[in-house]
Motif scaffolding. Structure first.
Motif, PDB file in Angstrom:
ATOM      1  N   CYS A 155       0.848  -1.186   0.000  1.00 20.91           N
ATOM      2  CA  CYS A 155       0.000   0.000   0.000  1.00 20.91           C
ATOM      3  C   CYS A 155       0.890   1.243   0.000  1.00 20.91           C
ATOM      4  CB  CYS A 155      -0.907  -0.003   1.232  1.00 20.91           C
ATOM      5  SG  CYS A 155      -2.015   1.423   1.277  1.00 20.91           S
ATOM      6  N   ASN A 156       0.598   2.179  -0.914  1.00 21.24           N
ATOM      7  CA  ASN A 156       1.359   3.419  -0.927  1.00 21.24           C
ATOM      8  C   ASN A 156       0.459   4.645  -0.789  1.00 21.24           C
ATOM      9  OD1 ASN A 156       0.258   3.507  -3.510  1.00 21.24           O
ATOM     10  ND2 ASN A 156       2.150   4.154  -4.495  1.00 21.24           N
TER      11      ASN A 156
ATOM     12  N   CYS B 209       0.181   5.103   4.664  1.00 20.39           N
ATOM     13  CA  CYS B 209       1.189   4.037   4.598  1.00 20.39           C
ATOM     14  C   CYS B 209       2.539   4.593   4.149  1.00 20.39           C
ATOM     15  CB  CYS B 209       0.740   2.903   3.687  1.00 20.39           C
ATOM     16  SG  CYS B 209      -0.456   1.802   4.484  1.00 20.39           S
ATOM     17  N   HIS B 210       2.511   5.582   3.268  1.00 13.78           N
ATOM     18  CA  HIS B 210       3.766   6.220   2.860  1.00 13.78           C
ATOM     19  C   HIS B 210       4.478   6.793   4.081  1.00 13.78           C
ATOM     20  CE1 HIS B 210       6.678   8.448   0.509  1.00 13.78           C
ATOM     21  NE2 HIS B 210       6.365   9.510   1.222  1.00 13.78           N
TER      22      HIS B 210
ATOM     23  N   SER C  44       4.076   5.809   7.066  1.00 12.44           N
ATOM     24  CA  SER C  44       4.425   4.741   8.015  1.00 12.44           C
ATOM     25  C   SER C  44       5.428   3.771   7.389  1.00 12.44           C
ATOM     26  CB  SER C  44       3.175   4.024   8.525  1.00 12.44           C
ATOM     27  OG  SER C  44       2.553   3.332   7.472  1.00 12.44           O
TER      28      SER C  44
ATOM     29  N   SER D  63       6.132   2.690   3.966  1.00 16.04           N
ATOM     30  CA  SER D  63       5.901   1.709   2.902  1.00 16.04           C
ATOM     31  C   SER D  63       7.115   1.607   1.970  1.00 16.04           C
ATOM     32  CB  SER D  63       4.644   2.037   2.095  1.00 16.04           C
ATOM     33  OG  SER D  63       4.769   3.282   1.440  1.00 16.04           O
TER      34      SER D  63
ATOM     35  N   CYS E  86      -4.675   2.462  -1.579  1.00 14.79           N
ATOM     36  CA  CYS E  86      -5.154   2.130  -0.232  1.00 14.79           C
ATOM     37  C   CYS E  86      -5.876   0.782  -0.151  1.00 14.79           C
ATOM     38  CB  CYS E  86      -6.095   3.229   0.241  1.00 14.79           C
ATOM     39  SG  CYS E  86      -6.602   3.019   1.956  1.00 14.79           S
TER      40      CYS E  86
ATOM     41  N   CYS F 230      -5.035   1.350   7.274  1.00 15.83           N
ATOM     42  CA  CYS F 230      -4.139   2.436   7.699  1.00 15.83           C
ATOM     43  C   CYS F 230      -3.676   2.272   9.144  1.00 15.83           C
ATOM     44  CB  CYS F 230      -4.833   3.781   7.538  1.00 15.83           C
ATOM     45  SG  CYS F 230      -5.365   4.104   5.844  1.00 15.83           S
TER      46      CYS F 230
ATOM     47  N   GLY G  21      -0.399   0.054   9.211  1.00 15.87           N
ATOM     48  CA  GLY G  21       0.620   0.294   8.195  1.00 15.87           C
ATOM     49  C   GLY G  21       2.015   0.326   8.775  1.00 15.87           C
ATOM     50  N   PRO G  22       2.999   0.027   7.948  1.00 16.03           N
ATOM     51  CA  PRO G  22       2.875  -0.324   6.541  1.00 16.03           C
ATOM     52  C   PRO G  22       2.384  -1.762   6.373  1.00 16.03           C
ATOM     53  CG  PRO G  22       5.170  -0.428   7.177  1.00 16.03           C
ATOM     54  CD  PRO G  22       4.408   0.061   8.380  1.00 16.03           C
ATOM     55  N   VAL G  23       1.738  -2.003   5.228  1.00 15.41           N
ATOM     56  CA  VAL G  23       1.128  -3.309   5.002  1.00 15.41           C
ATOM     57  C   VAL G  23       1.532  -3.909   3.660  1.00 15.41           C
ATOM     58  CG1 VAL G  23      -0.903  -2.729   6.389  1.00 15.41           C
ATOM     59  CG2 VAL G  23      -0.983  -2.437   3.929  1.00 15.41           C
TER      60      VAL G  23
ATOM     61  N   GLY H 159       0.275  -6.617   8.468  1.00 18.31           N
ATOM     62  CA  GLY H 159       0.557  -5.252   8.877  1.00 18.31           C
ATOM     63  C   GLY H 159       1.623  -5.105   9.926  1.00 18.31           C
TER      64      GLY H 159
END
Length: 138
Positions: free
Chosen positions: A58-59, A63-64, A66, A68, A99, A103, A106-108, A117
């Motif tokens: 996920c970006n 997530c970015h 957190s 990714s 997504c 969230c 994250g990151p996942v 996750g």
């Protein structure tokens, strides 16, 4: 659409082959060409063999932030291939997706319908090892 996704997930090689397209066309009273139009239009449907495990990172913005990007760096190091490429053994490939609605953890990484996750290097390494050994069924 849902039928094609289910058949693709059930496929060992993760794609809609000619035999499957012909069967769907016959059962739904449409042409194979129409089935392939649908397969080629939707990004989640594939017309070529895929890695056994396609890892989707996920970006989205949360997530970015957190980390990714660190997940991708970890995967590249662990798998020995860049994003978008399949490992020599045909087991793994990875790429970004939008997504996944997770969230809070994250990151996942999402594999088929399963989300993993709170990832870090150690968890990613364990996930890859477990998938290689068949300890995780996805």
């Amino acid at each position: 659409m849902e039928i094609l996704i289910d058949l693709q997930f059930a496929s060992e090689e993760g794609y809609i082959d000619q035999e499957t397209a012909a069967m769907v066309a016959e059962e739904l009273h449409m042409t194979e060409t129409r089935v392939y139009e649908i397969v080629s239009y939707y990004a989640m449907l594939k017309d070529k063999p895929q890695a056994k495990y396609v890892l989707k990172i996920c970006n989205s913005s949360p997530c970015h932030f957190s980390r990714s990007e660190e997940v991708c760096l970890s995967l590249e190091k662990k798998l020995g291939v860049p994003m978008g490429k399949t490992t020599d053994d045909g087991l793994f490939a990875y790429h970004y997706i939008p997504c996944v609605g997770a969230c809070d953890i994250g990151p996942v990484i999402k594999i088929k319908d399963t989300v993993f996750g709170n990832l870090n290097d150690e968890k990613i390494s364990a996930l890859i090892d477990d998938l290689r050994r068949g300890k995780i069924a996805v």
